[in-house]
Scaffold this motif. Structure first.
Motif, PDB file in Angstrom:
ATOM      1  N   GLY A   3      -2.119  18.169   6.971  1.00 62.60           N
ATOM      2  CA  GLY A   3      -1.457  16.875   6.828  1.00 62.60           C
ATOM      3  C   GLY A   3      -2.440  15.763   6.528  1.00 62.60           C
ATOM      4  O   GLY A   3      -2.173  14.882   5.699  1.00 62.60           O
ATOM      5  N   THR A   4      -3.574  15.796   7.177  1.00 60.03           N
ATOM      6  CA  THR A   4      -4.606  14.780   6.946  1.00 60.03           C
ATOM      7  C   THR A   4      -5.111  14.839   5.509  1.00 60.03           C
ATOM      8  O   THR A   4      -5.213  13.819   4.827  1.00 60.03           O
ATOM      9  N   VAL A   5      -5.400  16.045   5.040  1.00 58.44           N
ATOM     10  CA  VAL A   5      -5.885  16.214   3.667  1.00 58.44           C
ATOM     11  C   VAL A   5      -4.828  15.741   2.674  1.00 58.44           C
ATOM     12  O   VAL A   5      -5.137  15.049   1.699  1.00 58.44           O
ATOM     13  N   TYR A   6      -3.574  16.083   2.931  1.00 56.12           N
ATOM     14  CA  TYR A   6      -2.500  15.680   2.032  1.00 56.12           C
ATOM     15  C   TYR A   6      -2.402  14.157   1.932  1.00 56.12           C
ATOM     16  O   TYR A   6      -2.313  13.607   0.837  1.00 56.12           O
ATOM     17  N   TYR A   7      -2.408  13.463   3.075  1.00 59.21           N
ATOM     18  CA  TYR A   7      -2.249  12.011   3.043  1.00 59.21           C
ATOM     19  C   TYR A   7      -3.471  11.304   2.446  1.00 59.21           C
ATOM     20  O   TYR A   7      -3.333  10.278   1.793  1.00 59.21           O
ATOM     21  N   VAL A   8      -4.648  11.853   2.637  1.00 59.74           N
ATOM     22  CA  VAL A   8      -5.833  11.283   1.993  1.00 59.74           C
ATOM     23  C   VAL A   8      -5.737  11.479   0.479  1.00 59.74           C
ATOM     24  O   VAL A   8      -5.995  10.555  -0.302  1.00 59.74           O
ATOM     25  N   TRP A   9      -5.332  12.658   0.041  1.00 67.07           N
ATOM     26  CA  TRP A   9      -5.159  12.936  -1.381  1.00 67.07           C
ATOM     27  C   TRP A   9      -4.097  12.024  -1.987  1.00 67.07           C
ATOM     28  O   TRP A   9      -4.271  11.468  -3.067  1.00 67.07           O
ATOM     29  N   LYS A  10      -2.971  11.845  -1.264  1.00 65.33           N
ATOM     30  CA  LYS A  10      -1.893  10.995  -1.753  1.00 65.33           C
ATOM     31  C   LYS A  10      -2.352   9.540  -1.860  1.00 65.33           C
ATOM     32  O   LYS A  10      -2.058   8.859  -2.856  1.00 65.33           O
ATOM     33  N   ALA A  11      -3.084   9.056  -0.871  1.00 64.14           N
ATOM     34  CA  ALA A  11      -3.585   7.681  -0.914  1.00 64.14           C
ATOM     35  C   ALA A  11      -4.562   7.494  -2.074  1.00 64.14           C
ATOM     36  O   ALA A  11      -4.552   6.456  -2.743  1.00 64.14           O
ATOM     37  N   ILE A  16      -5.467   5.150  -7.424  1.00 68.91           N
ATOM     38  CA  ILE A  16      -5.970   5.314  -8.791  1.00 68.91           C
ATOM     39  C   ILE A  16      -4.870   5.069  -9.827  1.00 68.91           C
ATOM     40  O   ILE A  16      -5.066   4.328 -10.785  1.00 68.91           O
ATOM     41  N   PHE A  17      -3.714   5.682  -9.627  1.00 67.55           N
ATOM     42  CA  PHE A  17      -2.682   5.663 -10.654  1.00 67.55           C
ATOM     43  C   PHE A  17      -1.666   4.529 -10.500  1.00 67.55           C
ATOM     44  O   PHE A  17      -1.079   4.101 -11.479  1.00 67.55           O
ATOM     45  N   ASP A  18      -1.424   4.067  -9.266  1.00 65.16           N
ATOM     46  CA  ASP A  18      -0.409   3.036  -9.039  1.00 65.16           C
ATOM     47  C   ASP A  18      -0.987   1.724  -8.521  1.00 65.16           C
ATOM     48  O   ASP A  18      -0.239   0.794  -8.229  1.00 65.16           O
ATOM     49  N   ASN A  19      -2.302   1.665  -8.364  1.00 62.07           N
ATOM     50  CA  ASN A  19      -2.979   0.471  -7.831  1.00 62.07           C
ATOM     51  C   ASN A  19      -2.410   0.018  -6.488  1.00 62.07           C
ATOM     52  O   ASN A  19      -2.251  -1.162  -6.232  1.00 62.07           O
ATOM     53  N   LYS A  20      -2.078   0.987  -5.623  1.00 60.59           N
ATOM     54  CA  LYS A  20      -1.569   0.686  -4.282  1.00 60.59           C
ATOM     55  C   LYS A  20      -2.702   0.848  -3.274  1.00 60.59           C
ATOM     56  O   LYS A  20      -3.520   1.749  -3.391  1.00 60.59           O
ATOM     57  N   GLN A  21      -2.725  -0.011  -2.291  1.00 63.29           N
ATOM     58  CA  GLN A  21      -3.684   0.097  -1.197  1.00 63.29           C
ATOM     59  C   GLN A  21      -2.958   0.592   0.050  1.00 63.29           C
ATOM     60  O   GLN A  21      -1.879   0.124   0.370  1.00 63.29           O
ATOM     61  N   CYS A  22      -3.549   1.556   0.742  1.00 59.72           N
ATOM     62  CA  CYS A  22      -2.946   2.099   1.955  1.00 59.72           C
ATOM     63  C   CYS A  22      -3.609   1.506   3.183  1.00 59.72           C
ATOM     64  O   CYS A  22      -4.807   1.221   3.190  1.00 59.72           O
TER      65      CYS A  22
END
Length: 57
Positions: A3-11, A16-22
């Motif tokens: 889960g941690t790896v997934y959320y880091v990858w998603k962020a 990069i692609f949507d210019n969103k900050q988590c």
């Protein structure tokens, strides 16, 4: 861990692609929720060996 790896990858992809900050708290909240949901789903498994194998998977 997954889960941690997934959320880091998603962020990373969101930044990069949507210019969103988590926010770091959102990582923690999502991971805790996913782990909690997973653990609670194990309680609903029947006692048969097949159900145990499927729930573990």
């Amino acid at each position: 861990m997954a889960g941690t790896v997934y959320y880091v990858w998603k962020a990373r992809n969101d930044s990069i692609f949507d210019n969103k900050q988590c926010i770091s708290n959102s990582f923690y909240e999502h991971i805790v929720k996913d782990v909690r949901d997973s653990v609670f789903s194990w309680r609903n498994c029947g006692r048969s060996p097949l159900n145990r194998v499927l729930c573990r998977a």
